[in-house]
Design a protein around this motif. Structure first.
Motif, PDB file in Angstrom:
ATOM      1  N   PHE A  93       0.848  -1.188   0.000  1.00 55.41           N
ATOM      2  CA  PHE A  93       0.000   0.000   0.000  1.00 55.41           C
ATOM      3  C   PHE A  93       0.887   1.243   0.000  1.00 55.41           C
ATOM      4  O   PHE A  93       2.075   1.175   0.322  1.00 55.41           O
ATOM      5  CB  PHE A  93      -0.944   0.007   1.208  1.00 55.41           C
ATOM      6  CG  PHE A  93      -0.251  -0.109   2.535  1.00 55.41           C
ATOM      7  CD1 PHE A  93       0.095   1.021   3.252  1.00 55.41           C
ATOM      8  CD2 PHE A  93       0.061  -1.352   3.065  1.00 55.41           C
ATOM      9  CE1 PHE A  93       0.744   0.905   4.471  1.00 55.41           C
ATOM     10  CE2 PHE A  93       0.699  -1.473   4.286  1.00 55.41           C
ATOM     11  CZ  PHE A  93       1.046  -0.335   4.993  1.00 55.41           C
ATOM     12  N   GLY A  94       0.316   2.367  -0.366  1.00 50.69           N
ATOM     13  CA  GLY A  94       1.058   3.619  -0.414  1.00 50.69           C
ATOM     14  C   GLY A  94       0.514   4.650   0.546  1.00 50.69           C
ATOM     15  O   GLY A  94      -0.684   4.664   0.849  1.00 50.69           O
ATOM     16  N   LEU A  95       1.403   5.515   1.033  1.00 48.03           N
ATOM     17  CA  LEU A  95       1.043   6.626   1.915  1.00 48.03           C
ATOM     18  C   LEU A  95       1.844   7.863   1.510  1.00 48.03           C
ATOM     19  O   LEU A  95       2.978   7.729   1.025  1.00 48.03           O
ATOM     20  CB  LEU A  95       1.375   6.294   3.369  1.00 48.03           C
ATOM     21  CG  LEU A  95       0.541   5.215   4.049  1.00 48.03           C
ATOM     22  CD1 LEU A  95       1.177   4.821   5.383  1.00 48.03           C
ATOM     23  CD2 LEU A  95      -0.887   5.697   4.257  1.00 48.03           C
ATOM     24  N   PRO A  96       1.286   9.065   1.718  1.00 45.87           N
ATOM     25  CA  PRO A  96       2.076  10.273   1.466  1.00 45.87           C
ATOM     26  C   PRO A  96       3.313  10.287   2.369  1.00 45.87           C
ATOM     27  O   PRO A  96       3.270   9.772   3.484  1.00 45.87           O
ATOM     28  CB  PRO A  96       1.129  11.415   1.857  1.00 45.87           C
ATOM     29  CG  PRO A  96      -0.224  10.814   1.924  1.00 45.87           C
ATOM     30  CD  PRO A  96      -0.048   9.358   2.210  1.00 45.87           C
ATOM     31  N   LEU A  97       4.391  10.865   1.876  1.00 54.03           N
ATOM     32  CA  LEU A  97       5.625  10.957   2.652  1.00 54.03           C
ATOM     33  C   LEU A  97       5.940  12.422   2.894  1.00 54.03           C
ATOM     34  O   LEU A  97       5.911  13.239   1.970  1.00 54.03           O
ATOM     35  CB  LEU A  97       6.778  10.280   1.903  1.00 54.03           C
ATOM     36  CG  LEU A  97       8.119  10.222   2.616  1.00 54.03           C
ATOM     37  CD1 LEU A  97       7.997   9.474   3.940  1.00 54.03           C
ATOM     38  CD2 LEU A  97       9.153   9.554   1.729  1.00 54.03           C
ATOM     39  N   TYR A  98       6.214  12.753   4.144  1.00 55.59           N
ATOM     40  CA  TYR A  98       6.480  14.138   4.535  1.00 55.59           C
ATOM     41  C   TYR A  98       7.930  14.310   4.959  1.00 55.59           C
ATOM     42  O   TYR A  98       8.672  13.338   5.097  1.00 55.59           O
ATOM     43  CB  TYR A  98       5.530  14.548   5.671  1.00 55.59           C
ATOM     44  CG  TYR A  98       4.091  14.437   5.249  1.00 55.59           C
ATOM     45  CD1 TYR A  98       3.520  15.397   4.417  1.00 55.59           C
ATOM     46  CD2 TYR A  98       3.321  13.348   5.642  1.00 55.59           C
ATOM     47  CE1 TYR A  98       2.197  15.292   4.009  1.00 55.59           C
ATOM     48  CE2 TYR A  98       1.996  13.234   5.239  1.00 55.59           C
ATOM     49  CZ  TYR A  98       1.445  14.212   4.424  1.00 55.59           C
ATOM     50  OH  TYR A  98       0.146  14.092   4.015  1.00 55.59           O
ATOM     51  N   HIS A  99       8.351  15.556   5.185  1.00 53.48           N
ATOM     52  CA  HIS A  99       9.768  15.843   5.446  1.00 53.48           C
ATOM     53  C   HIS A  99      10.290  15.244   6.745  1.00 53.48           C
ATOM     54  O   HIS A  99      11.499  15.123   6.917  1.00 53.48           O
ATOM     55  CB  HIS A  99      10.047  17.336   5.376  1.00 53.48           C
ATOM     56  CG  HIS A  99       9.285  18.174   6.369  1.00 53.48           C
ATOM     57  ND1 HIS A  99       9.327  17.991   7.716  1.00 53.48           N
ATOM     58  CD2 HIS A  99       8.440  19.203   6.172  1.00 53.48           C
ATOM     59  CE1 HIS A  99       8.559  18.864   8.319  1.00 53.48           C
ATOM     60  NE2 HIS A  99       7.994  19.616   7.407  1.00 53.48           N
ATOM     61  N   ASP A 100       9.419  14.839   7.686  1.00 58.24           N
ATOM     62  CA  ASP A 100       9.922  14.192   8.910  1.00 58.24           C
ATOM     63  C   ASP A 100      10.350  12.754   8.665  1.00 58.24           C
ATOM     64  O   ASP A 100      11.051  12.155   9.470  1.00 58.24           O
ATOM     65  CB  ASP A 100       8.897  14.251  10.040  1.00 58.24           C
ATOM     66  CG  ASP A 100       7.669  13.403   9.783  1.00 58.24           C
ATOM     67  OD1 ASP A 100       7.441  12.960   8.634  1.00 58.24           O
ATOM     68  OD2 ASP A 100       6.919  13.183  10.748  1.00 58.24           O
ATOM     69  N   ARG A 101       9.920  12.177   7.516  1.00 57.59           N
ATOM     70  CA  ARG A 101      10.321  10.835   7.065  1.00 57.59           C
ATOM     71  C   ARG A 101      10.053   9.776   8.142  1.00 57.59           C
ATOM     72  O   ARG A 101      10.883   8.932   8.441  1.00 57.59           O
ATOM     73  CB  ARG A 101      11.773  10.835   6.607  1.00 57.59           C
ATOM     74  CG  ARG A 101      11.958  11.775   5.411  1.00 57.59           C
ATOM     75  CD  ARG A 101      13.369  11.902   4.961  1.00 57.59           C
ATOM     76  NE  ARG A 101      13.988  10.658   4.556  1.00 57.59           N
ATOM     77  CZ  ARG A 101      13.889  10.117   3.333  1.00 57.59           C
ATOM     78  NH1 ARG A 101      13.168  10.696   2.412  1.00 57.59           N
ATOM     79  NH2 ARG A 101      14.519   9.001   3.063  1.00 57.59           N
ATOM     80  N   LYS A 102       8.861   9.818   8.715  1.00 59.67           N
ATOM     81  CA  LYS A 102       8.454   8.867   9.747  1.00 59.67           C
ATOM     82  C   LYS A 102       7.249   8.055   9.274  1.00 59.67           C
ATOM     83  O   LYS A 102       6.356   8.576   8.612  1.00 59.67           O
ATOM     84  CB  LYS A 102       8.054   9.581  11.041  1.00 59.67           C
ATOM     85  CG  LYS A 102       9.181  10.301  11.729  1.00 59.67           C
ATOM     86  CD  LYS A 102      10.082   9.334  12.440  1.00 59.67           C
ATOM     87  CE  LYS A 102      11.110  10.073  13.293  1.00 59.67           C
ATOM     88  NZ  LYS A 102      12.082   9.165  13.854  1.00 59.67           N
ATOM     89  N   ILE A 103       7.250   6.781   9.654  1.00 63.79           N
ATOM     90  CA  ILE A 103       6.115   5.882   9.471  1.00 63.79           C
ATOM     91  C   ILE A 103       5.669   5.481  10.872  1.00 63.79           C
ATOM     92  O   ILE A 103       6.493   5.074  11.699  1.00 63.79           O
ATOM     93  CB  ILE A 103       6.511   4.612   8.681  1.00 63.79           C
ATOM     94  CG1 ILE A 103       7.175   4.980   7.347  1.00 63.79           C
ATOM     95  CG2 ILE A 103       5.316   3.697   8.508  1.00 63.79           C
ATOM     96  CD1 ILE A 103       6.283   5.650   6.363  1.00 63.79           C
ATOM     97  N   TYR A 104       4.394   5.588  11.131  1.00 61.13           N
ATOM     98  CA  TYR A 104       3.845   5.228  12.437  1.00 61.13           C
ATOM     99  C   TYR A 104       2.943   4.005  12.280  1.00 61.13           C
ATOM    100  O   TYR A 104       2.332   3.805  11.230  1.00 61.13           O
ATOM    101  CB  TYR A 104       3.032   6.390  13.021  1.00 61.13           C
ATOM    102  CG  TYR A 104       3.838   7.652  13.162  1.00 61.13           C
ATOM    103  CD1 TYR A 104       4.586   7.892  14.308  1.00 61.13           C
ATOM    104  CD2 TYR A 104       3.867   8.592  12.142  1.00 61.13           C
ATOM    105  CE1 TYR A 104       5.341   9.048  14.433  1.00 61.13           C
ATOM    106  CE2 TYR A 104       4.617   9.753  12.265  1.00 61.13           C
ATOM    107  CZ  TYR A 104       5.348   9.970  13.401  1.00 61.13           C
ATOM    108  OH  TYR A 104       6.098  11.116  13.518  1.00 61.13           O
ATOM    109  N   ALA A 105       2.855   3.211  13.336  1.00 62.01           N
ATOM    110  CA  ALA A 105       1.992   2.023  13.313  1.00 62.01           C
ATOM    111  C   ALA A 105       1.432   1.792  14.703  1.00 62.01           C
ATOM    112  O   ALA A 105       2.044   2.187  15.711  1.00 62.01           O
ATOM    113  CB  ALA A 105       2.775   0.803  12.842  1.00 62.01           C
ATOM    114  N   PHE A 106       0.284   1.140  14.753  1.00 66.09           N
ATOM    115  CA  PHE A 106      -0.395   0.870  16.010  1.00 66.09           C
ATOM    116  C   PHE A 106      -1.094  -0.481  15.906  1.00 66.09           C
ATOM    117  O   PHE A 106      -1.626  -0.833  14.850  1.00 66.09           O
ATOM    118  CB  PHE A 106      -1.453   1.953  16.279  1.00 66.09           C
ATOM    119  CG  PHE A 106      -2.334   1.660  17.458  1.00 66.09           C
ATOM    120  CD1 PHE A 106      -1.956   2.024  18.735  1.00 66.09           C
ATOM    121  CD2 PHE A 106      -3.540   1.003  17.287  1.00 66.09           C
ATOM    122  CE1 PHE A 106      -2.771   1.752  19.826  1.00 66.09           C
ATOM    123  CE2 PHE A 106      -4.367   0.729  18.374  1.00 66.09           C
ATOM    124  CZ  PHE A 106      -3.982   1.096  19.640  1.00 66.09           C
TER     125      PHE A 106
END
Length: 127
Positions: free
Chosen positions: A93-106
C-alpha cells in the motif's frame, strides 16, 4: 507534472509490530535509500499468525504531516485462531511521505507466547 513510481529490487525492512504489549504505537524512520524528494512511499506488510487464541487484530499504519498534524491511514484487520499451522498475509500500500520521514503504526493486539509479528518493509516511492 510527471509523476514517476519507482520500486526497489529488494524490500527494505523498517521494523516489526511484535505484539509484546497491547495498544502500542510504533514509529519507524524511512531508510536513506528513499530519496528526500519522494512524496509517496510504498510499504509492504507481512503477517505471520497461527496457534493462537480466537481474536480480532486491528493494525493501522500512517504518516503525519508535521505542518498540519493531518494523518493519512492504512487500516488492516484480520482474525487469529487456534490452528495447528502458521498462516501468512502480505499486502502492499502507499502513503504520502512528509519531510519528517516517519512511518507510524499501532496495534491493539497482544500475543506474547510466540514469535508472530507483522513486519513492515519499504518497497518503493513516487515523486
Amino acid at each position: 507534472a510527471i509523476q514517476e513510481k519507482f520500486t526497489l529490487s529488494d524490500p527494505v525492512k523498517i521494523g516489526s509490530l511484535d505484539y509484546a504489549e497491547p495498544n502500542k504505537t510504533y514509529n519507524f524512520d524511512v531508510p536513506d535509500i528513499i530519496p528526500m524528494y519522494a512524496r509517496k512511499i510504498y510499504l509492504m506488510s507481512a503477517t505471520r499468525s497461527g496457534n493462537e487464541i480466537n481474536s480480532w487484530v486491528n493494525i493501522k499504519v500512517w504518516t503525519r504531516n508535521p505542518s498540519t498534524n493531518v494523518c493519512n491511514y492504512h487500516h488492516k484487520r484480520f482474525f487469529r485462531y487456534p490452528q495447528n499451522a502458521i498462516s501468512y498475509d502480505s499486502e502492499t500500500f502507499g502513503l504520502p511521505l512528509y519531510h519528517d520521514r516517519k512511518i507510524y503504526a499501532f496495534t491493539d493486539h497482544c500475543q506474547i507466547k510466540n514469535c508472530h509479528a507483522t513486519e513492515l518493509f519499504v518497497v518503493g516511492w513516487k515523486i
